[in-house]
Design an enzyme around this catalytic site. Structure first.
Site, PDB file in Angstrom:
ATOM      1  N   ASN A   1       0.814  -1.205   0.000  1.00 46.30           N
ATOM      2  CA  ASN A   1       0.000   0.000   0.000  1.00 46.30           C
ATOM      3  C   ASN A   1       0.859   1.271   0.000  1.00 46.30           C
ATOM      4  OD1 ASN A   1      -2.030   1.887   0.256  1.00 46.30           O
ATOM      5  ND2 ASN A   1      -3.201   0.661   1.700  1.00 46.30           N
ATOM      6  N   ASP A   2       1.340   1.667   1.159  1.00 52.46           N
ATOM      7  CA  ASP A   2       2.077   2.931   1.239  1.00 52.46           C
ATOM      8  C   ASP A   2       3.320   2.958   0.355  1.00 52.46           C
ATOM      9  OD1 ASP A   2       0.265   3.922   3.003  1.00 52.46           O
ATOM     10  OD2 ASP A   2       1.403   3.345   4.783  1.00 52.46           O
ATOM     11  N   VAL A   3       3.958   1.772   0.177  1.00 53.60           N
ATOM     12  CA  VAL A   3       5.217   1.757  -0.576  1.00 53.60           C
ATOM     13  C   VAL A   3       5.014   1.956  -2.071  1.00 53.60           C
ATOM     14  CG1 VAL A   3       6.402   0.324   1.141  1.00 53.60           C
ATOM     15  CG2 VAL A   3       5.247  -0.771  -0.773  1.00 53.60           C
TER      16      VAL A   3
END
Lengths: 472, 102
Positions: free
Chosen positions: A396-398
């Site tokens: 997700n965030d990466v």
């Protein structure tokens, strides 16, 4: 005297083996032998310690060694690769607690008069440090374990005045420590000792509390470092050189790993530890500069197959979601099918993907993905525009492009894998809604992104079945 | 003097730790962590002395035994799980054995 020379020579040998072992552990080809060498060093250290003149009773040592061996072996053999972060956290915690107990036992021996320290003030100071660091390592690791295993909420837990409460507790442990070191009255010393022991245990818990699940790679490597420093401090209490050397090696190497993890998120250690990042979904930033507007476009397994079937360059970006759904084996199967279909498949691994440093590498290795196929973030980003399809599996965030474009985003500035530059992006996700960090992922809203909802393993099985039914 | 020597090796070991780990591929981060985690079980040396010393007090013996057990779990668990993990890392078309040795 002869025994002492023998013991110290063996400790030097053990230290050399630890150093060479750690060095070899850092290279692919030699890593396994390095681990073995380090283990031999540990065996030597344990065996010669049994010859120490202070050691006169063996039955309880043997009980402890046998019990520890049985439990340790059982854990090491049975743990699933997906549960490695939990395992490392648990072992860390045990190491920290063992150091704390060593400190406490030395305190009692000095108090009982069986050991007379040469330098009481120094010994008291390092005893205090051993207890403090060991205590924080123990409860901090146990709390991290509970978060990782999702026995407790993985979200950062913050409350008003949290930093003040933690700060006051830290000051209280310092005061208790000073009292402990300087007070002469045995009752006061005992009280101060009890106070900072309990407080260090509470502190470990409350310090990890405001750290969210996404920041666990940093926490785990920092606790690893602390468990080494606790052992090192215990070495200063009993004036033992192998404890100081080995503890210090672990302490500094853990610190480096912590720094690497922080750098991979472009955040300072202080920010990771104290900001309460990932506690609640931040206010919507819609309309702000660099924010992508759009909607989530679902895709079916059949259509995913159609897209992949035509692809020649495929990059797979795994994240924590792959670990949760144990999808690593089916991912490897899909990759093999794509390769047989003529595509080139890469796995792009972000340094902080998952819940501990290198988490994804371990899972893919378990599924027999050859490590030549794994590429690091910096190597894959330049070729990303040439990729036909990027498959994001539970990351997700990466892969959130807001990190590069939206200045108001909390993760702005974090280096990401530029999945959005691939021609088509297929994101596997359990369901709608934000991920672990509580952030809406801008990637999911892009025009070239398709969402394949459902459990990652089940979704991929669907896609693989499509391939099979067509005999690819 | 003994104390100064301890600080001396402490400082050197600190720098050595930095140098050793500075350039490790991210591929190996997990085994490196669990492997160094096992090394931190060296506290078992202190635990053995606490458990084996005859102080005429059962409290230190109990504490020492608990510490030996915990540190031994740390040591054995750490080394064996690291070995198991490293056994899985392999090159393409390498020996297709899986967890055969431990």
């Amino acid at each position: 005297m002869n025994a002492e020379i023998l013991i110290n020579s063996a400790y030097i040998l053990a230290s050399i083996l630890f150093i060479i072992g750690l060095k070899m552990l850092g290279r692919q080809g030699t890593a396994r032998r390095g681990n073995l060498l380090s283990g031999v060093g540990m065996l030597i250290a344990i065996v010669v310690t049994l010859l120490d003149q202070q050691v006169i009773e063996y039955q309880w040592i043997i009980v402890g060694l046998v019990a520890g061996t049985v439990i340790g072996l059982a854990c090491a053999r049975s743990v699933a690769m997906t549960a490695m972060p939990e395992m490392v956290a648990l072992l860390n915690g045990f190491g920290g607690l063992a150091s704390l107990i060593v400190g406490a036992a030395e305190f009692l021996r000095i108090r009982g008069g069986t050991v007379v320290p040469e330098d009481p003030v120094f010994t008291a100071t390092v005893t205090y440090l051993t207890i403090l660091i060991g205590g924080i390592t123990f409860t901090g690791s146990i709390y991290a374990l509970c978060k990782l295993a999702e026995w407790l909420s993985g979200r950062a837990i913050t409350f008003g005045g949290q930093h003040i409460v933690n700060g006051l507790m830290l000051i209280a442990t310092l005061v208790a420590g000073v009292v402990y070191v300087v007070a002469g009255d045995p009752q006061t010393v005992l009280l101060a000792f009890a106070v900072f022991t309990v407080l260090s245990l509470v502190l470990g818990w409350t310090l990890v509390m405001p750290i969210g699940g996404g920041d666990m790679p940093v926490v785990i490597s920092m606790l690893n470092s602390l468990s080494g420093i606790a052992a090192c401090a215990a070495g200063f209490i009993i004036r033992n050189n192998v404890l100081v050397v080995a503890g210090c090696l672990v302490g500094t190497s853990g610190l480096i790993l912590t720094a690497i993890m922080c750098k991979a998120m472009n955040r300072s250690l202080a920010h990771v530890l104290f900001s309460g990042f990932g506690s609640a979904p931040p206010a919507a930033t819609a309309g702000g500069e660099g924010v992508i507007q759009g909607e989530l476009k679902p895709i079916s397994a059949e259509d995913t197959f159609a897209v992949l079937e035509a692809a020649r360059q495929v990059v797979i970006i795994p994240g924590y979601g792959m670990a949760v759904s144990q999808a690593q084996h089916i991912v490897r199967e899909l990759a093999e099918m794509l390769e047989r279909n003529g595509a080139e498949v890469r796995f792009a691994i972000h340094p902080v993907a998952g819940r501990m440093p290198g988490h994804m590498n371990v899972l893919l290795a378990e599924a027999s993905v050859p490590y030549e196929q794994l590429v690091e973030m910096d190597a894959v980003n330049p070729v990303m525009p040439t990729m036909d399809v990027a498959i994001v599996i539970g990351a997700n965030d990466v892969v959130n492009p807001a990190a590069t474009s939206d200045k108001s985003s909390p993760i702005y500035g974090m280096p990401i894998i530029n999945a959005h530059e691939a021609r088509t992006v297929i994101c596997l996700k359990r369901g709608k809604g934000t991920g672990f960090s509580g952030l809406e992922n801008q990637l999911f809203l892009l025009p070239n992104t398709r969402m394949l909802y459902g459990d990652a393993k089940a979704s991929l099985q669907g896609v693989v079945a499509e391939f099979k039914s067509l005999g690819v | 003097m003994e104390l100064i020597l301890l600080f001396f090796i402490f400082t050197l070991a600190g720098f050595l730790g930095f140098e050793l780990i500075a350039k490790v591929p991210s591929q190996l981060h997990t085994p490196l962590m669990s492997g160094s985690n096992a090394v931190s079980g060296i506290t078992i040396v202190g635990a053995i002395i606490a458990a084996g010393a005859d102080d005429g007090s059962w409290v230190t013996t109990v504490l020492g035994t608990a510490a030996v057990t915990l540190a031994m779990i740390n040591v054995i668990g750490g080394y064996f799980v690291t070995d198991r993990m490293l056994g899985m890392f392999k090159k393409k078309d390498g020996p297709a054995k899986k967890e055969s040795s431990s």
